[in-house]
Structure formats: C-alpha cells, structure tokens
Design a protein around this motif. Structure first.
Motif, short mmCIF file in Angstrom:
data_model
loop_
_atom_site.label_atom_id
_atom_site.label_comp_id
_atom_site.label_asym_id
_atom_site.label_seq_id
_atom_site.Cartn_x
_atom_site.Cartn_y
_atom_site.Cartn_z
N MET A 1 4.63 15.87 -13.39
CA MET A 1 4.37 14.48 -12.99
C MET A 1 5.13 14.15 -11.70
O MET A 1 4.58 13.51 -10.80
N ASP A 2 6.38 14.60 -11.59
CA ASP A 2 7.16 14.37 -10.37
C ASP A 2 6.51 15.04 -9.16
O ASP A 2 6.47 14.47 -8.07
N ALA A 3 6.00 16.25 -9.36
CA ALA A 3 5.35 16.97 -8.26
C ALA A 3 4.11 16.21 -7.80
O ALA A 3 3.86 16.08 -6.59
N LEU A 4 3.33 15.68 -8.73
CA LEU A 4 2.15 14.90 -8.37
C LEU A 4 2.52 13.60 -7.67
O LEU A 4 1.89 13.19 -6.70
N GLU A 5 3.57 12.94 -8.14
CA GLU A 5 4.00 11.68 -7.54
C GLU A 5 4.51 11.88 -6.12
O GLU A 5 4.36 10.99 -5.28
N ARG A 6 5.09 13.05 -5.83
CA ARG A 6 5.56 13.32 -4.47
C ARG A 6 4.39 13.47 -3.49
O ARG A 6 4.58 13.35 -2.29
N GLN A 7 3.19 13.72 -4.00
CA GLN A 7 2.02 13.85 -3.14
C GLN A 7 1.43 12.50 -2.74
O GLN A 7 0.64 12.43 -1.80
N ILE A 8 1.82 11.42 -3.40
CA ILE A 8 1.22 10.11 -3.16
C ILE A 8 1.33 9.66 -1.70
O ILE A 8 0.33 9.24 -1.12
N PRO A 9 2.50 9.74 -1.05
CA PRO A 9 2.55 9.29 0.35
C PRO A 9 1.61 10.06 1.27
O PRO A 9 0.96 9.46 2.13
N ASP A 10 1.51 11.36 1.08
CA ASP A 10 0.60 12.16 1.90
C ASP A 10 -0.85 11.79 1.65
O ASP A 10 -1.65 11.67 2.59
N LEU A 11 -1.20 11.58 0.39
CA LEU A 11 -2.57 11.18 0.05
C LEU A 11 -2.89 9.79 0.61
O LEU A 11 -4.00 9.55 1.09
N ALA A 12 -1.91 8.90 0.57
CA ALA A 12 -2.12 7.55 1.12
C ALA A 12 -2.33 7.62 2.63
O ALA A 12 -3.17 6.91 3.19
N ILE B 1 -3.58 10.15 4.33
CA ILE B 1 -4.92 10.72 4.55
C ILE B 1 -5.98 9.66 4.30
O ILE B 1 -6.94 9.53 5.08
N ALA B 2 -5.83 8.88 3.24
CA ALA B 2 -6.80 7.83 2.92
C ALA B 2 -6.85 6.77 4.02
O ALA B 2 -7.92 6.30 4.39
N THR B 3 -5.69 6.41 4.56
CA THR B 3 -5.64 5.41 5.64
C THR B 3 -6.33 5.93 6.89
O THR B 3 -7.13 5.23 7.51
N LYS B 4 -6.05 7.17 7.26
CA LYS B 4 -6.69 7.75 8.44
C LYS B 4 -8.19 7.89 8.24
O LYS B 4 -8.98 7.70 9.18
N THR B 5 -8.61 8.23 7.04
CA THR B 5 -10.03 8.36 6.73
C THR B 5 -10.72 7.01 6.84
O THR B 5 -11.81 6.90 7.41
N ALA B 6 -10.09 5.96 6.31
CA ALA B 6 -10.67 4.61 6.41
C ALA B 6 -10.76 4.17 7.85
O ALA B 6 -11.75 3.55 8.26
N TYR B 7 -9.76 4.47 8.65
CA TYR B 7 -9.76 4.13 10.07
C TYR B 7 -10.92 4.84 10.78
O TYR B 7 -11.68 4.22 11.53
N ALA B 8 -11.08 6.14 10.52
CA ALA B 8 -12.17 6.91 11.14
C ALA B 8 -13.53 6.39 10.69
O ALA B 8 -14.45 6.26 11.51
N ARG B 9 -13.66 6.05 9.42
CA ARG B 9 -14.92 5.52 8.91
C ARG B 9 -15.24 4.18 9.54
O ARG B 9 -16.39 3.92 9.92
N ALA B 10 -14.23 3.33 9.71
CA ALA B 10 -14.45 2.02 10.35
C ALA B 10 -14.91 2.21 11.79
O ALA B 10 -15.81 1.49 12.26
N LEU B 11 -14.35 3.15 12.51
CA LEU B 11 -14.78 3.42 13.88
C LEU B 11 -16.21 3.94 13.93
O LEU B 11 -17.00 3.54 14.79
N LEU B 12 -16.56 4.82 13.00
CA LEU B 12 -17.92 5.36 12.98
C LEU B 12 -18.96 4.28 12.68
O LEU B 12 -20.04 4.28 13.26
N VAL B 13 -18.61 3.36 11.81
CA VAL B 13 -19.57 2.34 11.39
C VAL B 13 -19.70 1.22 12.40
O VAL B 13 -20.79 0.75 12.69
N SER B 14 -18.57 0.78 12.99
CA SER B 14 -18.63 -0.43 13.82
C SER B 14 -18.29 -0.20 15.29
O SER B 14 -18.27 -1.15 16.06
N ASP B 15 -18.00 1.00 15.71
CA ASP B 15 -17.66 1.34 17.09
C ASP B 15 -16.33 0.77 17.58
O ASP B 15 -15.92 1.04 18.69
N SER B 16 -15.66 -0.07 16.78
CA SER B 16 -14.33 -0.57 17.16
C SER B 16 -13.61 -1.05 15.91
O SER B 16 -14.24 -1.40 14.92
N VAL B 17 -12.28 -1.06 15.99
CA VAL B 17 -11.45 -1.57 14.90
C VAL B 17 -10.37 -2.48 15.48
O VAL B 17 -10.01 -2.36 16.65
#
Length: 120
Positions: A42-53, A55-71
């Motif tokens: 469980m500790d090992a999985l919890e240590r992955q949370i910041p990295d996953l967050a 990645i999710a933030t960068k993915t949302a940023y890239a998706r927003a740019l693809l959809v609307s051409d600006s953020v």
C-alpha cells in the motif's frame, strides 16, 4: 464472463482520438476478486500518487490544447492564454485565490468581447 474494454487516456490524447473512436486495447474482466494488500504494498502504491497526478495534469493540459487550440493558466500572477503554437497572450492580472465555504454560491461573469472565437 463479461469483459470491459478501454484505452489509456494518455494514448488517446497523444493519438488525437476522441473517446468514442478509441480502439479496444485492453480487456479487463468486470468481475475481479479484490486482493488484500500489505502495508508495504500500500505504501509503494501511495508513493506513486504524485507522479500519477503529474501525468494526469499534463494529459489534461494537452487534451485541452488539442480540443480548443488554447488554454488559460496563471503565470507569475498573470492570467495567460497559451496557444497551440506556444504563443502567450496576457489576458488579465490574476486575482488572489479565495476559500469557498460549503454551500456558498459563486457568481461567474463572462466577458464576451475578450473571448477568442467565442471560447472563454
């Protein structure tokens, strides 16, 4: 047993495909047994949370740019519009953050003449 299929959101963004057009990449059984995790696992999985967050933030940023051409984002206290080509336009001074209480109603006003192509 019924199978559920999905594709990784990162791959969908990078390939430019929308959700309904995703190819079926991975099959996951809908009826799965829960595994009991040890504290160490469980500790090992919890240590992955910041990295996953991140990645999710960068993915949302890239998706927003693809959809609307600006953020819109805050850079050094300024509200900045960043276009798909990387150009930056200062829209306004960013107001300080405020705490919101549970049940508080917030009124948002739209400034129509400053939107690009009808998008806020």
């Amino acid at each position: 047993m019924e199978l559920m299929t999905f594709e990784s959101p990162v791959n969908a963004v990078l390939s430019g495909q929308e959700a309904p057009e995703r190819s079926l990449k991975r099959r996951v059984p809908m009826t799965a047994r829960t595994k009991q995790l040890s504290d160490k696992e469980m500790d090992a999985l919890e240590r992955q949370i910041p990295d996953l967050a991140q990645i999710a933030t960068k993915t949302a940023y890239a998706r927003a740019l693809l959809v609307s051409d600006s953020v819109l984002r805050v850079d050094s206290g300024d509200l900045v519009r960043i276009s798909l080509d990387g150009s930056k336009t200062v829209v306004a001074k960013a107001e300080p953050r405020r705490k919101v209480k549970v049940g508080e109603v917030i009124t948002v006003r739209r400034i129509e003449d400053q939107t690009a192509g009808g998008r806020a």
